[in-house]
Design a protein around this motif. Structure first.
Motif, PDB file in Angstrom:
ATOM      1  N   GLY A 169       7.716   8.443   9.071  1.00 38.27           N
ATOM      2  CA  GLY A 169       6.854   7.485   8.956  1.00 38.27           C
ATOM      3  C   GLY A 169       6.907   6.969  11.118  1.00 38.27           C
ATOM      4  N   ASP A 170       5.835   6.094  11.035  1.00 35.33           N
ATOM      5  CA  ASP A 170       5.310   5.336  12.144  1.00 35.33           C
ATOM      6  C   ASP A 170       6.484   5.242  13.253  1.00 35.33           C
ATOM      7  OD1 ASP A 170       2.645   5.605  12.333  1.00 35.33           O
ATOM      8  OD2 ASP A 170       2.616   3.307  11.589  1.00 35.33           O
TER       9      ASP A 170
ATOM     10  N   ASN B 218      12.123   1.261   9.441  1.00 36.00           N
ATOM     11  CA  ASN B 218      11.266  -0.205   9.696  1.00 36.00           C
ATOM     12  C   ASN B 218      10.161   0.177  10.486  1.00 36.00           C
ATOM     13  OD1 ASN B 218      13.746  -1.476   9.624  1.00 36.00           O
ATOM     14  ND2 ASN B 218      14.538  -0.338  11.542  1.00 36.00           N
ATOM     15  N   SER B 219       9.241   0.656   9.149  1.00 35.64           N
ATOM     16  CA  SER B 219       7.481   0.719   9.653  1.00 35.64           C
ATOM     17  C   SER B 219       7.040   1.558   8.757  1.00 35.64           C
ATOM     18  CB  SER B 219       7.666   1.731  11.360  1.00 35.64           C
ATOM     19  OG  SER B 219       8.147   3.640  10.791  1.00 35.64           O
TER      20      SER B 219
ATOM     21  N   PRO C  76       0.642  -0.819  -0.436  1.00 36.04           N
ATOM     22  CA  PRO C  76      -0.273   0.131  -0.060  1.00 36.04           C
ATOM     23  C   PRO C  76       0.380   1.510  -0.031  1.00 36.04           C
ATOM     24  CG  PRO C  76      -1.066  -1.699   1.709  1.00 36.04           C
ATOM     25  CD  PRO C  76       0.428  -1.815   0.907  1.00 36.04           C
ATOM     26  N   VAL C  77       0.415   1.971  -0.736  1.00 35.41           N
ATOM     27  CA  VAL C  77       1.044   3.360  -1.267  1.00 35.41           C
ATOM     28  C   VAL C  77       0.550   4.742  -0.247  1.00 35.41           C
ATOM     29  CG1 VAL C  77       1.871   5.282  -2.686  1.00 35.41           C
ATOM     30  CG2 VAL C  77       2.475   3.000  -3.022  1.00 35.41           C
TER      31      VAL C  77
ATOM     32  N   LYS D 289       5.833   0.887   2.480  1.00 33.26           N
ATOM     33  CA  LYS D 289       6.292   0.093   4.123  1.00 33.26           C
ATOM     34  C   LYS D 289       7.783   0.687   3.803  1.00 33.26           C
ATOM     35  CE  LYS D 289       8.127  -3.980   1.807  1.00 33.26           C
ATOM     36  NZ  LYS D 289       8.265  -4.994   1.750  1.00 33.26           N
ATOM     37  N   ASP D 290       8.761   1.501   2.989  1.00 31.29           N
ATOM     38  CA  ASP D 290       9.750   2.196   3.038  1.00 31.29           C
ATOM     39  C   ASP D 290       9.600   3.338   1.984  1.00 31.29           C
ATOM     40  OD1 ASP D 290       9.710   0.608   0.556  1.00 31.29           O
ATOM     41  OD2 ASP D 290      11.252  -0.542   0.867  1.00 31.29           O
ATOM     42  N   VAL D 291      11.117   3.738   1.586  1.00 27.30           N
ATOM     43  CA  VAL D 291      11.064   5.163   0.503  1.00 27.30           C
ATOM     44  C   VAL D 291      11.796   4.811  -0.496  1.00 27.30           C
ATOM     45  CG1 VAL D 291      12.367   7.524   0.526  1.00 27.30           C
ATOM     46  CG2 VAL D 291      11.715   6.191   2.727  1.00 27.30           C
TER      47      VAL D 291
END
Length: 366
Positions: free
Chosen positions: A297-298, A278-279, A221-222, A243-245
């Protein structure tokens, strides 16, 4: 050094978006409390709330500024299935609270049958044009034919993306060699549908938007997507928060003939991919020269990414939402002195305010 400055935003629920105006002296925030607040930066660097009003009957997901040549204009979008355009009126205010600006709703766009998840004004060379995307998988592009009358918007295009849409980004290039282009991200959880990023290009002959590219390697998911400012480059750079950059380079391939009417074909290259958060990554945002990318990020951190002359991207700074220094960031490069300190301060403070929510802060490096 980066200095963190927190703002008591006083929203009653999660803050979903933070948006700066063209000059970086005004800021808008929106929240699940169904309100939008506008903040002005004083000469001393303090942010003051100059307007706060209920905008929708559901959570407000995004807020965005038009270019100032069209006036002080905001657009917002909501879970209530609408997008709205707001204009600031100066001099007519008879508010009891002096100093509070007066924002008027100019129009409500009601074409979507589901939650409107993002709203973005097109680059100013295209005129006053607004794109929305919805959970029903449709991107809608509206135009105000008379920029002096913001109550009239006509629906120009509907692009069916087949997947629920979460975010959009206009290609800012004003080069005649680059037709209008919009990237669409999807937060659809169905892993059988790969290619969560689609790129559509306007075709002058058909007067329609056609799909030019699907980034098949993006399968998760984006949450956010951002074209880098284009300062005369022949290729495009696109950052994606999933989930990453990830940073992609889109190189237009030469057309076989001048009369070929199909969309541009691209060579797609992955320039960088970082899982340092990592999130889930919620926001990506470029500085005005496209030399620096910020992501949030989270993990509660904003990370700054910069490329060297070899086009190798590295982390050059980590900002924690609460302003505390991040330890153990050795090997991650040093904090960047090239970023304007005011931009870094405001960026960090806003992330601090928004990180209490879904960590969905928009950033303005530089």
């Amino acid at each position: 050094m980066f200095v963190a400055r927190s703002i008591a935003a006083d929203h009653k629920d999660l803050i979903h978006d933070v948006s700066y105006d063209f000059h970086g002296r005004r800021m808008a925030t929106c929240s699940s409390d169904q309100s939008v607040k506008v903040w002005d930066k004083s000469d001393s660097g303090e942010w003051h709330c100059t307007a706060s009003w209920k905008t929708h009957s559901g959570s407000v997901w995004r807020v965005t500024w038009a270019h100032p040549e069209f006036g002080q204009v905001l657009a917002s979008c909501s879970f209530d299935r609408t997008a709205a355009v707001w204009e600031e009126i100066v001099g007519e205010s008879n508010d009891k609270q002096r100093g509070l600006s007066h924002w008027i709703k100019r129009t409500t766009l009601v074409d979507s049958r589901t939650s409107v998840t993002d709203v973005k004004f097109a680059p100013k060379h295209m005129g006053l044009v607004l794109a929305t995307c919805s959970a029903d998988g449709v991107v809608r592009i509206y135009e105000a034919p008379d920029v002096m009358n913001l109550s009239q918007w006509s629906l120009q295009h509907e692009i069916s993306c087949k997947l629920s849409c979460s975010c959009i980004s206009w290609n800012p290039s004003s080069s005649r060699a680059h037709p209008p282009m919009i990237a669409v991200g999807s937060d659809d959880n169905n892993v059988t549908y790969s290619g969560k990023v689609q790129i559509y290009e306007y075709n002058e002959n058909t007067r329609k938007y056609a799909k030019a590219e699907t980034l098949m390697t993006v399968t998760d998911p984006v949450h956010d997507i951002a074209f880098a400012p284009n300062l005369g480059r022949s290729f495009h750079v696109l950052a994606i928060a999933t989930k990453d950059v990830r940073i992609f380079k889109l190189i237009p391939l030469r057309r076989e003939s001048a009369t070929s009417s199909g969309p541009t074909k691209f060579e797609v290259q992955v320039m960088a991919q970082f899982d340092s958060h990592n999130s889930q990554v919620w926001r990506v945002s470029w500085n005005i020269t496209s030399t620096l990318l910020a992501s949030s990020g989270d993990d509660g951190c904003v990370r700054l990414w910069k490329a060297n002359y070899m086009d190798n991207w590295k982390c050059t700074g980590i900002l924690r939402g609460d302003g505390s220094p991040v330890n153990g960031s050795s090997g991650q490069g040093t904090a960047l002195s090239a970023v304007g300190s005011a931009g870094a301060q405001s960026q960090n403070s806003v992330v601090g305010a928004a990180s209490a929510g879904r960590k969905k802060a928009q950033l303005m490096p530089g």
